[in-house]
Write a protein that holds these residues in place. Structure first.
Motif: not given
Lengths: 550, 216
Positions: A309-325, A345-349, A378-383
């Protein structure tokens, strides 16, 4: 001769009559009254997780019914309708040591206004958080149950009324109800096995290929296990995972689109109970086997959780990915695809550190993170605390099919961009292929979601022989290779999870009259009999002699 | 308190029988075992009725046929009365008491025991007990009419009323069903109608009986 025969008959009768009477009484002794109404009730969750107890402890009931308007609630069965339900009323009932609580839900949730549904969803977690010895039941409303409720409500609210005459009239006409459940006291289910399924698509090009793992937990959670259909959370995740399996298995069957990545698909069980399936799978693969895809070269793990559902898409991470990975590549591709092809679609990390001090983990990727595997959810829920993840209100209407389909396309295209190294020719082939299957994709998704939401998928109800697990295994077998089952059983001495039974019972509502009524009736009968006797003596005095003494 | 309720229903059903037995002076005549014999005849007659098969449909003609079989009741009553020597009233009372008590035990005790003792309350048990009172009156009237019918010294003018009453007695059940079906009576109303009907029949038969006895 006639006299002799009648003598014999008399003797026979002298003994047989009392004997047969006794026999009759003995035979019909087991009492089986018919109830005014019999209906199914679904009990609130009861489970232990990592030593903490949750939910309602008790399962037997044999008390009178009352509604919230009554003054005395102790040891009574309190009935509430969803429309009138509030946490304060619930607390009040518990404080007055009610015998049980029955919450009546409408047959069709969509008739309820949204704010009540929303309020109830938020209350569900609170209901479960307080451990209670009072059994809490949920029942679906039908005409008879509604009439029982209305009658109980009328008699409950008039209990405080004054005059004795009213009370007398009331006892004669009104009906009380006695609620009795069938079934025994609840006890822990021993040796329950949570099943998870895995399957793979091997990449082209020999050894040491990087692996991408796609994970979704298939179980659902709600305040009552038998009513948890989990449409969005996580029926949508499972549907997307199965669709991706189908799509990539088709792509991998052609040489031109056979990429150099291994794809590992995992449908985990016990996800709502702190991701038990994933935890044990990781232990088995990393600690107990010599070689497994998870030990070698893992590019990243993508967990799908609530995407319907919803027009949001969140990528939940426990550590922000470094460049080149590879993880960074995924993040960038997701942003690109979302921005260019699906502008709505509104995407955010979302960055959230793993907090090991918490009772339960937030998202499924944290399990992988603990074992040092790069993972996202990946989830449309923020929390992760959103009530939509743990609600019985999460039913089929909560999944918006076009949005689910759009999310599937986004994920499929992103993965394709990552594994095909972005060369023009391959991408063209992929695009041509994917547009051909667009329409079929939406139909497939619809049928998958419909099937998933047709039955409750709570972890306590899906054992290793259930039809859900068998069907999922069959589906995976069609498209993937090396499909394996993976069982999790709780440790005997220090169990991580304990489930309890008696989650669905039959409740009988019997019509009863108060004790005063019997006394009243006895009084009336006595006066009636007195009248008959008087009438007889009166008629005797009037000289209609029945027998003349001879 | 449900055993109490069972006690209520049982006393409502059984007490009038007890009163009738005691107050009509039957006890002075040691008529107990004769009543029991009458009861045994009732059982026998019911068995005979049961072994008559009828069609499965529940329509008017079938019910009528079923009611006609109740003529066997009359034959049974006649048999009992003919076996007992004594005055007319004695015969009638013995036959009626025994018959009605047997019916009470066979058709009412079991439902009351099973149903009235249960948790669930229903008005039908009180109605059943009332019904047994009405049955008592009905059987007394029926026995009186049968006795009158078989008298050789019955005046010609009485033949017709007695025959009509006899017919009414036998088909009373059928008439009741018809009333309930046509007028869609509730259970209490049906009981009232039944009481009124039985009362009317019994008053007529009482009147005829008294006239007959006093004219001799």
């Amino acid at each position: 001769m006639f006299e002799e025969a009648s003598e014999v008959l008399e003797n026979m009768l002298k003994w047989s009559l009392p004997l047969s009477l006794v026999l009759f009484l003995v035979l019909v002794c087991p009492l089986r009254a018919e109830a005014a109404h019999e209906f199914s009730v679904y009990r609130m969750q009861q489970y232990d997780l990592q030593g903490q107890t949750y939910g309602s402890r008790n399962a037997i009931l044999n008390t009178e019914a009352r509604t919230m308007e009554a003054e005395v609630l102790s040891r009574r069965c309190v009935m509430m309708r969803l429309a009138d339900f509030s946490y304060e009323k619930y607390q009040k009932a518990l404080q007055q040591s009610a015998g049980a609580v029955v919450i009546i839900l409408p047959q069709n949730m969509s008739t309820m206004p949204q704010d009540i549904v929303q309020q109830f969803m938020e209350l569900e977690t609170e209901l479960l958080a307080t451990e209670t010895i009072v059994p809490v039941y949920f029942a679906l409303e039908d005409e008879e149950l509604l009439s029982i409720y209305t009658q109980t409500q009328i008699s409950s609210s008039s209990q405080g009324s004054s005059s004795a005459a009213e009370v007398l009239l009331h006892t004669a006409t009104a009906n009380g109800f006695q609620m009795v459940t069938s079934g025994a006291q609840s006890k822990a289910v021993s040796d329950w096995a949570i099943t998870s399924l895995e399957g793979r698509l091997t990449g082209a090009g020999g050894e040491d290929l990087p692996t991408i793992v796609l994970v979704a937990h298939y179980d659902s959670f709600g305040v009552a296990p038998w009513l948890s259909y989990g449409a969005d959370s996580n029926g949508s995740g499972v549907a997307i995972l199965l669709e991706l399996a189908r799509l990539f298995s088709r792509l991998y069957s052609y040489k031109r689109t056979h990429a150099g990545y291994n794809l590992l698909f995992f449908l985990s069980g016990g996800g709502k109970f702190n991701y038990q399936g994933t935890k044990r799978w990781l232990e088995d693969n990393l600690d107990h086997t010599d070689s497994s895809l998870l030990q070698d070269n893992v590019a990243f793990v993508l967990c799908l959780d609530t995407l319907g559902n919803s027009d949001n898409l969140h990528l939940h991470v426990s550590k922000p990915p470094k460049e080149g990975n590879p993880q960074h590549v995924l993040l960038k591709e997701l942003e690109t695809v979302a921005a260019h092809q699906h502008p709505d679609l509104k995407f955010s990390m979302v960055h959230k550190k793993i907090n090991l001090a918490d009772d339960t983990l937030a998202w499924e990727h944290e399990r992988f993170g603990i074992r040092r595997l790069p993972a996202f959810t990946l989830s449309h829920l923020e929390s992760h605390r959103s009530p939509a993840r743990h609600s019985i209100m999460d039913m089929r209407p909560h999944v918006d099919l076009p949005k689910l389909s759009r999310n599937t396309k986004v994920i499929a295209e992103t993965l394709a961009r990552v594994i095909y190294n972005l060369t023009e020719k391959v991408m063209l082939h992929y695009l041509r292929f994917s547009t051909n299957v667009d329409q079929v994709q939406e139909d497939q998704l619809e049928s998958l979601v419909d099937w998933l939401t047709a039955q409750p998928r709570a972890a306590q109800l899906v054992d290793k022989d259930s039809s859900i697990v068998n069907t999922l295994e069959y589906y995976l077998n069609r498209y993937l290779k090396d499909v394996k089952r993976h069982l999790v059983r709780a440790d005997k001495r220090d169990p991580e999870f304990v489930f309890y039974d008696q989650l669905k019972q039959t409740m009988n509502a019997y019509r009863v009259k108060p004790a005063i009524f019997d006394l009243l009736l006895a009084f009336c009968i006595a006066s009636y009999l007195g009248c008959t006797v008087n009438f007889y003596f009166f008629s005797n005095k009037k000289k209609i002699p029945l027998f003349e003494k001879q | 308190m449900t055993l109490f309720h069972f006690g209520n229903c049982l006393s409502l059903a059984y007490f009038p029988y007890f009163i009738a037995y005691k107050c009509s002076g039957l006890s002075e005549y040691n008529a107990f075992w004769r009543c029991v014999q009458a009861g045994a005849t009732y059982l026998f007659v019911q068995l005979c009725k049961v072994s008559e098969p009828f069609g499965p449909h529940k329509d008017v003609s079938n019910e009528f046929m079923k009611a006609t079989v109740d003529l066997a009741d009359l034959l049974g009553l006649h048999l009992v009365m003919s076996r007992n020597a004594g005055k007319g009233e004695y015969k009638i009372m013995v036959a009626a008491m025994g018959w009605a008590t047997a019916e009470l035990i066979m058709s009412r005790c079991i439902p009351l025991w099973v149903g009235a003792r249960g948790i669930e309350f229903d008005w039908k048990y009180i109605q059943m007990s009332f019904d047994s009172n009405i049955s008592l009156v009905h059987y007394i009237a029926m026995a009186a009419v049968v006795w009158m019918f078989t008298r050789y010294d019955l005046p010609k003018s009485f033949r017709l009323p007695v025959t009509i009453l006899l017919g009414l007695c036998v088909y009373k059940g059928f008439l009741m069903e018809l009333f309930v079906h046509v007028f869609l009576l509730g259970s209490w109303m049906a009981l009232l109608v039944k009481a009124v009907l039985t009362g009317a029949i019994s008053l007529c038969s009482l009147f005829l009986f008294v006239t007959l006895v006093h004219s001799n």
